[in-house]
Design a protein around this motif. Structure first.
Motif, PDB file in Angstrom:
ATOM      1  N   ALA A  47      71.265   2.309 -19.993  1.00 40.44           N
ATOM      2  CA  ALA A  47      71.605   3.594 -19.753  1.00 40.44           C
ATOM      3  C   ALA A  47      71.904   4.164 -21.160  1.00 40.44           C
ATOM      4  CB  ALA A  47      72.776   3.744 -18.569  1.00 40.44           C
ATOM      5  N   LYS A  48      72.544   3.534 -21.886  1.00 35.75           N
ATOM      6  CA  LYS A  48      72.728   4.038 -23.219  1.00 35.75           C
ATOM      7  C   LYS A  48      71.806   4.069 -24.470  1.00 35.75           C
ATOM      8  CE  LYS A  48      77.745   2.849 -22.886  1.00 35.75           C
ATOM      9  NZ  LYS A  48      78.732   1.938 -23.401  1.00 35.75           N
ATOM     10  N   ARG A  49      70.740   3.348 -24.150  1.00 40.79           N
ATOM     11  CA  ARG A  49      69.532   3.258 -24.962  1.00 40.79           C
ATOM     12  C   ARG A  49      68.474   4.597 -24.693  1.00 40.79           C
ATOM     13  NH1 ARG A  49      69.160  -1.246 -28.070  1.00 40.79           N
ATOM     14  NH2 ARG A  49      70.467  -2.858 -27.542  1.00 40.79           N
ATOM     15  N   ASN A  55      61.685  -1.727 -24.571  1.00 42.07           N
ATOM     16  CA  ASN A  55      60.323  -2.169 -24.416  1.00 42.07           C
ATOM     17  C   ASN A  55      59.734  -1.729 -22.989  1.00 42.07           C
ATOM     18  OD1 ASN A  55      59.882  -3.137 -27.088  1.00 42.07           O
ATOM     19  ND2 ASN A  55      61.032  -5.053 -26.287  1.00 42.07           N
ATOM     20  N   GLY A  56      59.224  -0.741 -22.888  1.00 39.20           N
ATOM     21  CA  GLY A  56      58.603  -0.678 -21.345  1.00 39.20           C
ATOM     22  C   GLY A  56      59.471   0.542 -20.917  1.00 39.20           C
ATOM     23  N   TYR A  75      65.890  -8.678 -19.326  1.00 42.27           N
ATOM     24  CA  TYR A  75      66.082  -7.587 -20.132  1.00 42.27           C
ATOM     25  C   TYR A  75      66.930  -7.889 -21.592  1.00 42.27           C
ATOM     26  CZ  TYR A  75      68.451  -3.406 -21.754  1.00 42.27           C
ATOM     27  OH  TYR A  75      68.760  -2.181 -22.586  1.00 42.27           O
ATOM     28  N   PHE A  76      68.026  -8.782 -21.638  1.00 39.91           N
ATOM     29  CA  PHE A  76      68.460  -8.819 -22.681  1.00 39.91           C
ATOM     30  C   PHE A  76      67.450  -9.822 -23.796  1.00 39.91           C
ATOM     31  CE2 PHE A  76      72.507  -8.519 -20.397  1.00 39.91           C
ATOM     32  CZ  PHE A  76      73.027  -7.189 -21.057  1.00 39.91           C
ATOM     33  N   ARG A  81      64.525  -3.331 -27.806  1.00 38.27           N
ATOM     34  CA  ARG A  81      63.743  -3.511 -29.239  1.00 38.27           C
ATOM     35  C   ARG A  81      65.031  -3.795 -30.262  1.00 38.27           C
ATOM     36  NH1 ARG A  81      59.068   1.164 -28.917  1.00 38.27           N
ATOM     37  NH2 ARG A  81      58.281   0.298 -27.161  1.00 38.27           N
ATOM     38  N   ALA A  82      64.368  -4.495 -31.331  1.00 42.08           N
ATOM     39  CA  ALA A  82      65.485  -4.700 -32.340  1.00 42.08           C
ATOM     40  C   ALA A  82      65.650  -3.450 -33.008  1.00 42.08           C
ATOM     41  CB  ALA A  82      64.621  -5.854 -33.164  1.00 42.08           C
TER      42      ALA A  82
END
Length: 84
Positions: A47-49, A55-56, A75-76, A81-82
């Protein structure tokens, strides 16, 4: 020993909640709490990203996270994404 009698012995009886020992009940509750905590942490992170940091599609990852154990771990490992 016949094939049929070996099958009967190898099947484990599923215990009901009332048949479980205290230690088994604690184990079930602890496992459930860890699973819920892992999923909650993954959903919060998602939610925060922004969409660019995932990715996707975020909606797809939200659904995948709901799959016990595998979803949040996936997910983790692959969903984020890095950071640059």
């Amino acid at each position: 020993m016949t094939k049929q009698s070996r099958k009967k012995q190898s099947k484990k009886k599923k215990l009901t909640w009332n048949e479980m020992s205290t230690g088994q009940k604690v184990g079930v509750i602890a496992t459930g709490l860890v699973q819920m905590g892992l999923a909650t942490t993954a959903w919060r992170d998602l939610a925060k990203r922004s969409a660019q940091q995932v990715n996707g599609p975020k909606g797809l990852w939200a659904a995948i996270i709901a799959v016990n154990w595998v979803g949040p771990i996936a997910y983790f490992i692959t969903g984020r994404r890095a950071s640059a």
